[in-house]
Design a protein around this motif. Structure first.
Motif, short mmCIF file in Angstrom:
data_model
loop_
_atom_site.label_atom_id
_atom_site.label_comp_id
_atom_site.label_asym_id
_atom_site.label_seq_id
_atom_site.Cartn_x
_atom_site.Cartn_y
_atom_site.Cartn_z
N GLN A 115 5.31 8.82 10.93
CA GLN A 115 6.68 8.53 11.35
C GLN A 115 7.02 7.05 11.13
N LEU A 116 6.06 6.18 11.39
CA LEU A 116 6.28 4.75 11.16
C LEU A 116 6.57 4.47 9.70
N VAL A 117 5.79 5.10 8.80
CA VAL A 117 5.99 4.89 7.36
C VAL A 117 7.34 5.44 6.92
N ARG A 118 7.73 6.58 7.45
CA ARG A 118 9.05 7.13 7.14
C ARG A 118 10.17 6.18 7.56
N ASN A 121 -0.16 5.93 -5.43
CA ASN A 121 0.20 7.24 -5.98
C ASN A 121 0.30 8.29 -4.89
N ARG A 122 -0.58 8.20 -3.91
CA ARG A 122 -0.56 9.10 -2.77
C ARG A 122 -0.86 8.29 -1.50
N ARG A 123 -0.27 8.74 -0.40
CA ARG A 123 -0.46 8.06 0.88
C ARG A 123 -1.00 9.05 1.90
N ILE A 124 -1.95 8.60 2.72
CA ILE A 124 -2.49 9.40 3.81
C ILE A 124 -2.32 8.61 5.10
N ALA A 125 -1.88 9.27 6.17
CA ALA A 125 -1.82 8.69 7.50
C ALA A 125 -2.79 9.45 8.39
N ILE A 126 -3.50 8.75 9.26
CA ILE A 126 -4.48 9.43 10.10
C ILE A 126 -3.85 10.02 11.36
N GLY A 183 0.80 -1.21 0.00
CA GLY A 183 0.00 0.00 0.00
C GLY A 183 0.83 1.26 0.00
N MET A 184 1.90 1.26 0.80
CA MET A 184 2.74 2.45 0.88
C MET A 184 3.66 2.59 -0.33
N GLY A 215 10.79 4.72 4.18
CA GLY A 215 11.48 5.87 3.63
C GLY A 215 10.60 6.76 2.78
N LEU A 216 9.31 6.77 3.07
CA LEU A 216 8.35 7.55 2.28
C LEU A 216 7.55 8.47 3.20
N ASP A 217 7.03 9.55 2.63
CA ASP A 217 6.23 10.48 3.42
C ASP A 217 4.75 10.28 3.13
#
Length: 390
Positions: A160-163, A149-154, A144-145, A167-169
């Motif tokens: 921070q976990l995804v970063r 094309n675009r990622r949203i975190a709630i 998913g990450m 290594g993605l924002d």
């Protein structure tokens, strides 16, 4: 007239009146997206969507697709079928909810769909999943990450976990609340034998990470004279945990299990509670806690990152699993009179930071930005590169 954006949502059970955080998120956000200029179609699961809701609700369209009623299979099978349907219908954007359904993101991209994925939390940390299911969920997060094309975190914690892991924002767009109108009605709380301001409330699904046992034990230890504990919710797939909670509640004086509640009944239960408690060991960004605050309810919550992120001075935090600390806080809250203006202050706090209308606008900006900029994500896979050039 400008053509509205065609948005398709996938990865949830259904709504309205379907239990779950993602479902509540969709129920509140999708109608706002419709008012902002989107044609929103939500792909829902046949075993959850109420037939009396019909094919459209608050300008949101539903497409009901079969899924097996199985804790382990329903999400992945339904998402696969939903991606097939989206590949035929060709929406402007396919918006996938949660990391389990995120497993199908590469397939959607192979069909040439523009995909947004919302990360609602690391579900592989939930106690209900076994080792294999947790590995599948981790793979879903990766797909998913990495392929969206675009990622949203709630929450910022999820960003921070995804970063750290990928290594993605992500864009951070939280859960929200609709500011409720106050009600004097007590019909429902009368039905459950409750007195206004004299009960402790928890609203959640019956799953292990909500830690119902801790709350029941703490309530019994606190021995609050004249108070009751109300557990609102049920389980999608009743299991040994559900049975143990119901058995413990039955054996503990003044504990009431209401089952899943919606509408005016839930409104009354929030409105007239004395204390709201969320003892969870895992959350994404807790809608139930935000909803309690929207009613001005004094709140106690476990000190996990997702609860702490709300960052409100009127919430009392305790170490997750610390029954003695929770019991002490219950005694303190029950003995204290709520200070003048505290309820209005809590309501103002969530109104300023967590309005669904504002969250809808920010989500809409993600959609329009994706359509305006031809895919900033550059895939490493040759077939995806070929599809992007089509």
């Amino acid at each position: 007239m400008k053509k509205p954006l065609s948005i398709m949502w996938l990865g949830l059970r259904g709504f309205p009146m379907v239990q779950g955080g993602v479902e509540t998120h969709a129920e509140n956000l999708c109608p706002h997206l419709a008012t902002l200029g989107c044609e929103v179609t939500v792909i829902v699961r046949s075993s959850y969507q109420r037939p009396d809701v019909g094919p459209e609700w608050k300008n949101v369209r539903f497409r009901t697709i079969w899924s097996p009623r199985s804790k382990r299979l329903e999400a992945i099978v339904h998402t696969f079928l939903g991606v097939m349907y989206a590949a035929i219908k060709r929406p402007d954007i396919l918006h996938i909810q949660a990391i389990g359904p995120g497993l199908m993101t590469p397939l959607a991209r192979l069909f040439g769909l523009r995909v947004v994925v919302t990360h609602h939390g690391p579900d592989y940390d939930r106690q209900k999943w076994g080792a294999l299911a947790k590995q599948v969920l981790r793979l879903g997060e990766y797909c998913g990450m990495r392929f969206a094309n675009r990622r949203i975190a709630i929450s910022d914690g999820i960003r921070q976990l995804v970063r750290q892991k990928h290594g993605l924002d992500c864009a951070v767009i939280p859960n929200g609340v609709e500011m409720p109108e106050r009600t004097a009605s007590i019909t429902s709380i009368d039905r459950f034998g409750l007195q206004p301001q004299r009960y402790v409330l928890l609203v959640s699904r019956f799953v292990p990470e909500k830690r119902h046992h801790d709350l029941i034990q703490a309530f019994a230890s606190a021995a609050l004279h004249g108070w009751k504990l109300v557990l609102v919710g049920s389980a999608d797939h009743p299991d040994s945990y559900t049975a143990s909670v119901l058995e413990m509640a039955k054996a503990t004086p003044d504990v009431i299990c209401t089952g899943f509640q919606t509408g005016m009944a839930l409104k009354e239960l929030y409105q007239h509670a004395g204390i709201f408690v969320l003892p969870s060991s895992h959350e994404g960004l807790p809608i139930a806690l935000l909803e309690a605050m929207s009613y001005g309810l004094p709140a106690i919550a476990s000190d996990i990152g997702a609860n702490r992120e709300i960052d409100c001075n009127d919430i009392d935090y305790f170490p997750v699993g610390d029954v003695q600390s929770l019991s002490s806080l219950l005694k303190q809250r029950a003995a204290a009179s709520q200070e003048a203006g505290q309820r209005d202050r809590l309501r103002s706090f969530v109104l300023e930071r967590y309005r669904w209308l504002d969250i809808g606008k920010r989500t809409f900006e993600i959609y329009t930005g994706l359509l305006a900029e031809r895919d900033q994500y550059q895939p490493n896979h040759g077939l995806l590169k070929w599809l992007d050039r089509r």
